[in-house]
Design a protein around this motif. Structure first.
Motif, PDB file in Angstrom:
ATOM      1  N   UNK A   1       0.824  -1.196   0.000  1.00 29.10           N
ATOM      2  CA  UNK A   1       0.000   0.000   0.000  1.00 29.10           C
ATOM      3  C   UNK A   1       0.859   1.247   0.000  1.00 29.10           C
ATOM      4  N   UNK A   2       0.759   2.036   1.079  1.00 31.95           N
ATOM      5  CA  UNK A   2       1.562   3.252   1.183  1.00 31.95           C
ATOM      6  C   UNK A   2       2.938   3.022   1.796  1.00 31.95           C
ATOM      7  N   UNK A   3       3.178   1.823   2.280  1.00 31.84           N
ATOM      8  CA  UNK A   3       4.443   1.506   2.935  1.00 31.84           C
ATOM      9  C   UNK A   3       5.360   0.748   1.992  1.00 31.84           C
ATOM     10  N   UNK A   4       6.621   1.190   1.938  1.00 35.40           N
ATOM     11  CA  UNK A   4       7.613   0.484   1.138  1.00 35.40           C
ATOM     12  C   UNK A   4       8.804   0.152   2.028  1.00 35.40           C
ATOM     13  N   UNK A   5       9.250  -1.103   1.939  1.00 31.77           N
ATOM     14  CA  UNK A   5      10.374  -1.586   2.735  1.00 31.77           C
ATOM     15  C   UNK A   5      11.442  -2.103   1.781  1.00 31.77           C
TER      16      UNK A   5
END
Length: 432
Positions: free
Chosen positions: A191-195
């Motif tokens: 979603x809005x989180x990138x790792x």
């Protein structure tokens, strides 16, 4: 709009924000092999240097589904101080740099390879002439639209610039070293989180030199293996703003040390947090602050720690003018006997102006402060650069550059102090 990429913030842990040459982008693949898609790019605004010029950009050869881009750059360079010392000696240098890159896609796997050779021929002081090379390979596996795996390796030979704070003062020729490195990384969007994470290793092997009396000067104490790991996360608050946190750890293992000298082995970490945002179509920035620490196994070397910072702010004055301010503070490896590390703080300001569609003029100023651990030595370095790149056609471009560097040294062991002027003109032939 796609969510902001994370690895620009991770890449800030790896590289500083000092200005490069007008045509520096030609060597990006060989410098670090980070895939451009990992770098944070807002799709709706581009700087003067980023903007494509279809009428003048080189066109690669396409053979059997592969894209091949050969190029050669020939420069004539005047250096007012080739030894970077107070008593100046000048020379005229011819530099020839052939390079070829090739890429091919196999389903979801994209592979790119590159090779570059650089010959610097000093016309009056032949003993200073050097030859360097770099070979590399990298790949990206697209698991799906949200996840990627990255692999890469490179090896070659480099010449250490005499202006490097770690460069020895008393050698007849600049030091050369061979290196080999590899990395693996992965990134995933939720979603809005990138790792994203990355692990790498690099080995360096320095060649011995000779001093003014032709006595052998051992450089084996500089041979080392460096392990690095980075992990970061970025959360998109909106399409134009995000917050991030990054952590980086390293271990530096030295193969040998001079008799009765302390071990230079160390381990360290750096943590930064910050924000990446875009204000309308005028300002784009990445700002991170945090803390770094480098611990030496031998108590004779003082541990280095302090405030860490990485920042890059771009101001799009007009579609034809881009101003870029950069700042960087962190710990650097010292190759000076008696010193384990130094803390470097650097600032830069660069202006790029698209005078004509095929003519870019650039100017920059910079300042760097190096504070050495364990010995009383400080460097204050001021720089200025002006350059122009004129693309005559997709295959041909001309470039010219003036570069000034002034380095003041202070302390009980002041080290290298000098001023230097460089003037360069050259041509690049690339593609079809």
């Amino acid at each position: 709009m796609r969510q902001p990429g994370l690895f620009a913030t991770v890449s800030l842990l790896i590289s500083g924000m000092v200005p490069g040459t007008v045509h520096a982008q030609q060597s990006e693949v060989l410098e670090d092999f980070r895939d451009e898609s990992l770098q944070f790019q807002r799709p709706d605004i581009l700087s003067v240097q980023e903007r494509p010029q279809p009428a003048f950009d080189p066109v690669p050869y396409r053979i059997g589904g592969a894209e091949i881009m050969p190029s050669i750059t020939v420069d004539t360079l005047y250096d007012s101080n080739i030894f970077a010392v107070r008593d100046e000696s000048d020379d005229l240098i011819v530099r020839v740099k052939p390079k070829v890159t090739a890429s091919k896609r196999f389903g979801n796997f994209n592979v790119e390879t590159a090779a570059e050779l650089e010959r610097r021929q000093f016309l009056s002081t032949d003993s200073q002439s050097t030859t360097d090379y770099v070979l590399g390979l990298r790949g990206r596996l697209d698991l799906d639209r949200e996840g990627q795996i990255y692999l890469g390796t490179r090896n070659g030979q480099r010449t250490e610039d005499r202006t490097d704070p770690a460069s020895p003062l008393n050698l007849q020729k600049p030091v050369q070293y061979r290196f080999a490195s590899a990395f693996a990384g992965a990134a995933r969007t939720f979603g809005r989180l990138r790792i994203a994470g990355r692990a790498g290793v690099e080995t360096r092997n320095y060649k011995d030199g000779r001093d003014g009396f032709d006595v052998l000067v051992d450089q084996d104490f500089r041979n080392r293996t460096v392990f690095t790991s980075d992990l970061g996360a970025e959360f998109a608050i909106s399409p134009n703003a995000s917050v991030f946190i990054n952590g980086s750890v390293n271990r530096r293992d030295y193969k040998s040390q001079p008799p009765l000298s302390p071990s230079r082995d160390s381990k360290g970490y750096e943590i930064t947090a910050g924000t990446s945002f875009q204000l309308s179509k005028l300002v784009r920035s990445e700002i991170g602050v945090g803390y770094f620490k480098q611990d030496f196994e031998d108590a004779e070397f003082e541990d280095a720690d302090g405030f860490a910072a990485r920042a890059k702010i771009e101001y799009f004055v007009t579609p034809l003018v881009t101003l870029t301010a950069g700042a960087n503070r962190g710990v650097e490896e010292s190759s000076t006997l008696g010193s384990g590390a130094y803390v470097a703080t650097a600032f830069s300001l660069t202006a790029d102006y698209e005078l004509l569609r095929n003519l870019i003029v650039s100017a920059s100023i910079s300042y760097e402060e190096d504070r050495f651990q364990d010995i009383d030595r400080d460097y204050d370095i001021t720089g200025a650069r002006m350059g122009v790149e004129w693309r005559l056609a997709p295959r041909y471009s001309l470039h010219a550059q003036y570069d000034f560097r002034d380095q003041d040294a202070s302390g009980t062991f002041p080290g290298r102090e000098f001023s230097r002027h460089r003037f360069l003109v050259g041509i690049t032939i690339a593609g079809m």
